[in-house]
Design a protein around this motif. Sequence first.
Motif, PDB file in Angstrom:
ATOM      1  N   VAL A 257       0.839  -1.200   0.000  1.00 38.34           N
ATOM      2  CA  VAL A 257       0.000   0.000   0.000  1.00 38.34           C
ATOM      3  C   VAL A 257       0.877   1.254   0.000  1.00 38.34           C
ATOM      4  N   GLU A 258       1.922   1.283   0.819  1.00 39.55           N
ATOM      5  CA  GLU A 258       2.826   2.445   0.845  1.00 39.55           C
ATOM      6  C   GLU A 258       3.540   2.604  -0.495  1.00 39.55           C
ATOM      7  N   TYR A 259       3.987   1.497  -1.067  1.00 38.72           N
ATOM      8  CA  TYR A 259       4.672   1.527  -2.360  1.00 38.72           C
ATOM      9  C   TYR A 259       3.764   2.113  -3.438  1.00 38.72           C
ATOM     10  N   PHE A 260       2.548   1.580  -3.546  1.00 36.57           N
ATOM     11  CA  PHE A 260       1.631   2.080  -4.573  1.00 36.57           C
ATOM     12  C   PHE A 260       1.135   3.487  -4.261  1.00 36.57           C
ATOM     13  N   ARG A 261       1.050   3.843  -2.994  1.00 40.45           N
ATOM     14  CA  ARG A 261       0.642   5.214  -2.630  1.00 40.45           C
ATOM     15  C   ARG A 261       1.633   6.214  -3.222  1.00 40.45           C
ATOM     16  N   GLU A 262       2.927   5.945  -3.056  1.00 43.90           N
ATOM     17  CA  GLU A 262       3.947   6.836  -3.614  1.00 43.90           C
ATOM     18  C   GLU A 262       3.834   6.927  -5.131  1.00 43.90           C
ATOM     19  N   LEU A 263       3.690   5.784  -5.786  1.00 39.75           N
ATOM     20  CA  LEU A 263       3.621   5.765  -7.252  1.00 39.75           C
ATOM     21  C   LEU A 263       2.351   6.435  -7.771  1.00 39.75           C
ATOM     22  N   VAL A 264       1.224   6.152  -7.145  1.00 39.62           N
ATOM     23  CA  VAL A 264      -0.037   6.744  -7.583  1.00 39.62           C
ATOM     24  C   VAL A 264      -0.030   8.253  -7.356  1.00 39.62           C
ATOM     25  N   ASP A 265       0.428   8.693  -6.187  1.00 36.03           N
ATOM     26  CA  ASP A 265       0.494  10.137  -5.920  1.00 36.03           C
ATOM     27  C   ASP A 265       1.386  10.854  -6.929  1.00 36.03           C
ATOM     28  N   ALA A 266       2.537  10.282  -7.213  1.00 33.74           N
ATOM     29  CA  ALA A 266       3.454  10.901  -8.180  1.00 33.74           C
ATOM     30  C   ALA A 266       2.847  10.914  -9.576  1.00 33.74           C
ATOM     31  N   ALA A 267       2.213   9.818  -9.974  1.00 34.61           N
ATOM     32  CA  ALA A 267       1.599   9.752 -11.304  1.00 34.61           C
ATOM     33  C   ALA A 267       0.429  10.728 -11.412  1.00 34.61           C
TER      34      ALA A 267
ATOM     35  N   ALA B 145     -10.568   7.449 -17.968  1.00 38.53           N
ATOM     36  CA  ALA B 145      -9.420   7.514 -18.894  1.00 38.53           C
ATOM     37  C   ALA B 145      -8.206   8.156 -18.213  1.00 38.53           C
ATOM     38  N   ALA B 146      -8.438   9.143 -17.374  1.00 41.49           N
ATOM     39  CA  ALA B 146      -7.328   9.778 -16.657  1.00 41.49           C
ATOM     40  C   ALA B 146      -6.698   8.793 -15.674  1.00 41.49           C
ATOM     41  N   PHE B 147      -7.519   7.993 -15.002  1.00 39.89           N
ATOM     42  CA  PHE B 147      -6.972   6.993 -14.084  1.00 39.89           C
ATOM     43  C   PHE B 147      -6.272   5.866 -14.838  1.00 39.89           C
ATOM     44  N   VAL B 148      -6.715   5.574 -16.062  1.00 38.72           N
ATOM     45  CA  VAL B 148      -5.988   4.610 -16.902  1.00 38.72           C
ATOM     46  C   VAL B 148      -4.582   5.141 -17.163  1.00 38.72           C
ATOM     47  N   ASP B 149      -4.469   6.427 -17.474  1.00 39.60           N
ATOM     48  CA  ASP B 149      -3.152   7.030 -17.689  1.00 39.60           C
ATOM     49  C   ASP B 149      -2.299   6.977 -16.418  1.00 39.60           C
ATOM     50  N   VAL B 150      -2.920   7.198 -15.271  1.00 41.23           N
ATOM     51  CA  VAL B 150      -2.201   7.128 -13.995  1.00 41.23           C
ATOM     52  C   VAL B 150      -1.666   5.713 -13.784  1.00 41.23           C
ATOM     53  N   LEU B 151      -2.519   4.717 -13.966  1.00 41.29           N
ATOM     54  CA  LEU B 151      -2.067   3.335 -13.788  1.00 41.29           C
ATOM     55  C   LEU B 151      -1.033   2.939 -14.830  1.00 41.29           C
ATOM     56  N   SER B 152      -1.161   3.466 -16.020  1.00 37.04           N
ATOM     57  CA  SER B 152      -0.170   3.200 -17.063  1.00 37.04           C
ATOM     58  C   SER B 152       1.198   3.744 -16.648  1.00 37.04           C
ATOM     59  N   GLU B 153       1.213   4.921 -16.067  1.00 32.49           N
ATOM     60  CA  GLU B 153       2.470   5.502 -15.594  1.00 32.49           C
ATOM     61  C   GLU B 153       3.032   4.702 -14.414  1.00 32.49           C
TER      62      GLU B 153
ATOM     63  N   SER C  56       2.585   1.551 -13.964  1.00 34.02           N
ATOM     64  CA  SER C  56       3.092   0.338 -14.592  1.00 34.02           C
ATOM     65  C   SER C  56       4.455   0.570 -15.227  1.00 34.02           C
ATOM     66  N   GLU C  57       4.585   1.668 -15.948  1.00 34.68           N
ATOM     67  CA  GLU C  57       5.851   1.995 -16.604  1.00 34.68           C
ATOM     68  C   GLU C  57       6.954   2.204 -15.580  1.00 34.68           C
ATOM     69  N   HIS C  58       6.635   2.880 -14.508  1.00 36.51           N
ATOM     70  CA  HIS C  58       7.638   3.178 -13.480  1.00 36.51           C
ATOM     71  C   HIS C  58       8.105   1.916 -12.760  1.00 36.51           C
ATOM     72  N   SER C  59       7.198   0.987 -12.597  1.00 36.77           N
ATOM     73  CA  SER C  59       7.541  -0.202 -11.818  1.00 36.77           C
ATOM     74  C   SER C  59       8.051  -1.355 -12.669  1.00 36.77           C
ATOM     75  N   ALA C  60       8.136  -1.190 -14.019  1.00 34.64           N
ATOM     76  CA  ALA C  60       8.510  -2.330 -14.860  1.00 34.64           C
ATOM     77  C   ALA C  60       9.587  -2.023 -15.899  1.00 34.64           C
ATOM     78  N   MET C  61      10.317  -0.945 -15.767  1.00 34.85           N
ATOM     79  CA  MET C  61      11.363  -0.621 -16.748  1.00 34.85           C
ATOM     80  C   MET C  61      12.623  -1.416 -16.437  1.00 34.85           C
TER      81      MET C  61
END
Length: 192
Positions: free
Chosen positions: A12-22, A137-145, A147-152
Motif C-alpha cells: 500500500v505504501e509503495y503504490f501510494r507513492e507511485l499513484v500520488d506521483a503519477a 481515462a485519466a486513471f488509466v493514464d495514472v495506472l499506465s504511468e 506500470s511503466e515506473h515499476s517495470a522498466m
Amino acid sequence: MAEALVRSHSPVEYFRELVDAAMQHQRVSAQELTSFYVVNLLASFLHLDHSPVVREDEALGVRLVKALAAQGAKQRDELRHVGDLSLFISGFFSDSLNRRLVDVDYYIQLGEHAYASLARRDGPFGDVFDELSGKFAAFVDVLSEVSEHSAMTSNADLLRLYEKWLRTKRQDENPTRPCRQGVLICSKSFTL
C-alpha cells in the motif's frame, strides 16, 4: 547519502507513492478516498486470493450484463469487479490489447459504465465510483504511468513505452513523458 536499494514499504505504501506521483505528473486531481481506493486496488492484485476473480471463459462485457441483471450485494460486487478489472487491465496491459479483437477503448467503456452504475447504487462509496467513472481515462493514464515506473527493466520495455506513447499521446499531455526513462523524442526531423 544515496537512496537505499531495499525499502521496507508495504504494498500500500509503495503504490501510494507511485499513484500520488503519477496523479501529480498527469495533473489528475481526485478525492483522497478515490486515490486511496486506486492504491488499494493495485495492492489487492498482488495477492491472487484477494484480487477480483477472473473467469477467462467469460468476456468482461458479458460479466457487466450479468452484473446489471443481478440484485443487491451480488450486483454491487460484480459491478465493482468489472470496473476494477477494466481499470487494471487498461492501465497495466494496454499495450497487449493492440493485438486483441477488442482494444483499450472497450475496457475503458466497460469500466466507466460499471463504475457509473455502481455510483447510483452504492451509498457510502457512491462519490468514489462516480469520480472513477467520470475520470476513468485519466486513471488509466495514472495506472499506465505506475506500470511503466515499476517495470522498466530492459530495452524492450523502453521500446514498448515509446510505442505506447505514440499510440496514446493526448493533445494536452506533456510530450516529455518517455524522457523520464531516457527516451528522447524529437519533434522535427533532422539529418546529419
